[in-house]
Each structure stands twice: as structure tokens, then as C-alpha cells.
Design a protein around this motif. Structure first.
Motif, PDB file in Angstrom:
ATOM      1  N   GLN A   1       7.886 -12.427   1.858  1.00  0.00           N
ATOM      2  CA  GLN A   1       6.536 -12.585   1.100  1.00  0.00           C
ATOM      3  C   GLN A   1       5.869 -11.230   1.475  1.00  0.00           C
ATOM      4  O   GLN A   1       5.225 -10.608   0.466  1.00  0.00           O
TER       5      GLN A   1
ATOM      6  N   GLU B   1       7.291  -7.977   1.844  1.00  0.00           N
ATOM      7  CA  GLU B   1       7.889  -6.921   0.792  1.00  0.00           C
ATOM      8  C   GLU B   1       7.668  -7.317  -0.489  1.00  0.00           C
ATOM      9  O   GLU B   1       7.385  -6.224  -1.321  1.00  0.00           O
ATOM     10  N   GLN B   2       7.261  -8.420  -1.056  1.00  0.00           N
ATOM     11  CA  GLN B   2       7.214  -8.673  -2.458  1.00  0.00           C
ATOM     12  C   GLN B   2       5.548  -8.208  -2.585  1.00  0.00           C
ATOM     13  O   GLN B   2       5.389  -7.527  -3.585  1.00  0.00           O
ATOM     14  N   ALA B   3       4.664  -8.390  -1.739  1.00  0.00           N
ATOM     15  CA  ALA B   3       3.337  -8.162  -2.047  1.00  0.00           C
ATOM     16  C   ALA B   3       3.244  -6.412  -1.661  1.00  0.00           C
ATOM     17  O   ALA B   3       2.574  -5.729  -2.415  1.00  0.00           O
TER      18      ALA B   3
ATOM     19  N   ARG C   1       5.651  -4.312  -2.527  1.00  0.00           N
ATOM     20  CA  ARG C   1       6.169  -3.942  -3.751  1.00  0.00           C
ATOM     21  C   ARG C   1       5.161  -3.744  -4.748  1.00  0.00           C
ATOM     22  O   ARG C   1       5.134  -2.860  -5.752  1.00  0.00           O
ATOM     23  N   GLN C   2       4.547  -4.864  -5.002  1.00  0.00           N
ATOM     24  CA  GLN C   2       3.473  -5.082  -6.022  1.00  0.00           C
ATOM     25  C   GLN C   2       2.335  -3.879  -5.810  1.00  0.00           C
ATOM     26  O   GLN C   2       1.967  -3.367  -6.701  1.00  0.00           O
ATOM     27  N   TRP C   3       2.001  -3.675  -4.538  1.00  0.00           N
ATOM     28  CA  TRP C   3       0.984  -2.837  -4.219  1.00  0.00           C
ATOM     29  C   TRP C   3       1.398  -1.467  -4.706  1.00  0.00           C
ATOM     30  O   TRP C   3       0.672  -0.613  -5.227  1.00  0.00           O
TER      31      TRP C   3
ATOM     32  N   LEU D   1       3.715  -0.320  -6.840  1.00  0.00           N
ATOM     33  CA  LEU D   1       4.082  -0.310  -8.078  1.00  0.00           C
ATOM     34  C   LEU D   1       2.521  -0.139  -8.827  1.00  0.00           C
ATOM     35  O   LEU D   1       2.397   0.657 -10.031  1.00  0.00           O
ATOM     36  N   ALA D   2       1.476  -0.728  -8.380  1.00  0.00           N
ATOM     37  CA  ALA D   2       0.269  -0.645  -8.757  1.00  0.00           C
ATOM     38  C   ALA D   2      -0.585   0.737  -8.458  1.00  0.00           C
ATOM     39  O   ALA D   2      -1.498   1.133  -9.082  1.00  0.00           O
ATOM     40  N   HIS D   3      -0.046   1.380  -7.395  1.00  0.00           N
ATOM     41  CA  HIS D   3      -0.590   2.679  -6.919  1.00  0.00           C
ATOM     42  C   HIS D   3       0.586   3.683  -6.604  1.00  0.00           C
ATOM     43  O   HIS D   3       0.605   4.042  -5.464  1.00  0.00           O
TER      44      HIS D   3
END
Length: 261
Positions: free
Chosen positions: A42, A44-46, A48-50, A52-54
């Protein structure tokens, strides 16, 4: 080209390190901020999303890393140069004493410019007009050439022949003829020697002599003491200069050396 490749590799290595550190920091931060999120998957997924967004964060981190590395290298080089310049007073008499005829200008000049060069060095070739102009404009300068072959076997052979030419008082003729070619290949070295009018049999013997070998070894020892990392490198009075110089740069160094007398 080599410097660019090295720079790219360092940047890439820095990026990997920073990504790893950033990833660990983000994971720890997310764990602390999100209640009950202890599973690594969980987190690592969060993370990764962060990221990708920054994405600019990674670029900024790599840029800062490179800036720190560059500043550290600059500081180390400045310290090495300062230490080397402290050794100059003791080394100058030997530095300014040419090998046979490997010099130009006024033999009793009040300022001596010592030039460390390699016949395969494009920056050395590009500096030749500046030396020539200095000699024409300043009748009270002496230039001492020190053979500093650092760019491969052909450079070493060329340096040996240049010193052999110096023993026949034909250094400048050989020096100019070889630098006028596209590099120190065997054919170009022979052609330059012929153009300079060398006694070829004598030159071949001298090029392999202990005296010539000793001169090249001595010049490399000077280079180590004086924090030289390449060619051309210069000694003017009590100052060290590195890299290609135009006439204005050399003339300014000579003027400064005169003020220090």
C-alpha cells in the motif's frame, strides 16, 4: 565528449541514489501520516502515485545533487592549486630551465612563461596563436616548453622526437610543423622531423636516450606536484593556469608576474 559522458553517468547514478533515498523517506512519511497503513504494498503504491503527481521533485533533487558534487570538486581543486602554488618558489628554477633548445623569445627575459603541452591536445594547438602574439608584442618574455604527453602512446613518441629536435636546436621548427598536422601519428611525426631538417639518424637515437626519458619523467612529476589534470597547463611567475588561453589571458598573467617582482 568524455566529460559529457562522465557527467551523464554521475547524474544518472545520483538520480538512482536520490530516488532510493526519496522513496524511503516518502514511504516513512506516508506510514506516519496515513493511519493503519503498514503494508509495504500500500505504501509503495501511494508513494508511486505521489511521485507521478510531482515529478519535478526528482529533477530538483538530481539538480541539487549535481550542484553539491560540482561545488565539492571545485573546492578540492582550489585547495590543490593553492597547495601547489606554495611549492612554486622552490620549483621555479628547475621549471624555468629549458631542456636544450625547447624555448623561445628572449633568453634573458624578465618573465618566463612555462607551457606544458601535448601534441594530441586540441586546446594546446588552439593556444599557439596566443603564444606567438605574446612573443611578437613582448620582447622581454621567455617561453619554456615542457613536453607533457598524457594523451596516449603517439603523444609520448612525439614528445621524445620534440626533445630530440631540441638537442639539434630545431625544437620550434618541429613543434610548429607537428602541430600544423592533424595529430601525432607516426607518419606526421616523421614528416614534421623531415620538415624541421633534423638529422634523422641522430634524432632516432636521442629520442630513445635516458636523457629524454628522464626529462619526460621529470615533467610528469612537475605535473603531479602542480595539480595539473591536463593540457595545456601554464606557470607564469608564481601563478598556475590551466586550460586554453588567448593572448589577453597570457599577457595579463605576464603583467601580474612583473608586478610581483
Amino acid at each position: 565528449m568524455i566529460e559529457r559522458l562522465l557527467g551523464n553517468r554521475l547524474a544518472l547514478a545520483g538520480a538512482f541514489v536520490l530516488c532510493a533515498l526519496l522513496g524511503a523517506a516518502l514511504f516513512a512519511a506516508i506510514q506516519a501520516l496515513v493511519p493503519g497503513m503498514g503494508a509495504r504494498g500500500q505504501g509503495e503504491q501511494a508513494m508511486r502515485q505521489w511521485v507521478l503527481a510531482h515529478p519535478e521533485v526528482l529533477l530538483e533533487s538530481v539538480e541539487r545533487y549535481n550542484q553539491k558534487q560540482s561545488a565539492s570538486a571545485d573546492k578540492a581543486q582550489a585547495e590543490a592549486v593553492a597547495a601547489a602554488e606554495k611549492t612554486l618558489p622552490a620549483e621555479r628554477p628547475k621549471l624555468e630551465a629549458p631542456y636544450a633548445g625547447a624555448w623561445a623569445g628572449n633568453p634573458k627575459g624578465d618573465v618566463t612563461l612555462v607551457a606544458f603541452m601535448d601534441y594530441a591536445c586540441g586546446y594546446c594547438r588552439a593556444s599557439l596563436p596566443a603564444i606567438e602574439e605574446l612573443l611578437k608584442r613582448d620582447p622581454n618574455v621567455k617561453v619554456v616548453y615542457r613536453e607533457y604527453p598524457v594523451l596516449g602512446p603517439d603523444s609520448l613518441v612525439a614528445a621524445r622526437w620534440a626533445l630530440a629536435a631540441a638537442e639539434q636546436d630545431k625544437f620550434r621548427a618541429f613543434h610548429d610543423a607537428l602541430f600544423a598536422t592533424d595529430g601525432p601519428s607516426a607518419a606526421n611525426i616523421e614528416a614534421a622531423a623531415q620538415k624541421a631538417g633534423l638529422d634523422m639518424g641522430r634524432a632516432k637515437q636521442v629520442a630513445q636516450s635516458r636523457a629524454v626519458e628522464g626529462e619526460i619523467v621529470t615533467n610528469h612529476k612537475f605535473g603531479q606536484k602542480l595539480a595539473m589534470t591536463g593540457t595545456p597547463s601554464w606557470v607564469v611567475g608564481g601563478k598556475l593556469l590551466y586550460g586554453m588561453r588567448d593572448y589577453a589571458g597570457l599577457a595579463a598573467a605576464v603583467t601580474e608576474a612583473r608586478k610581483g617582482k
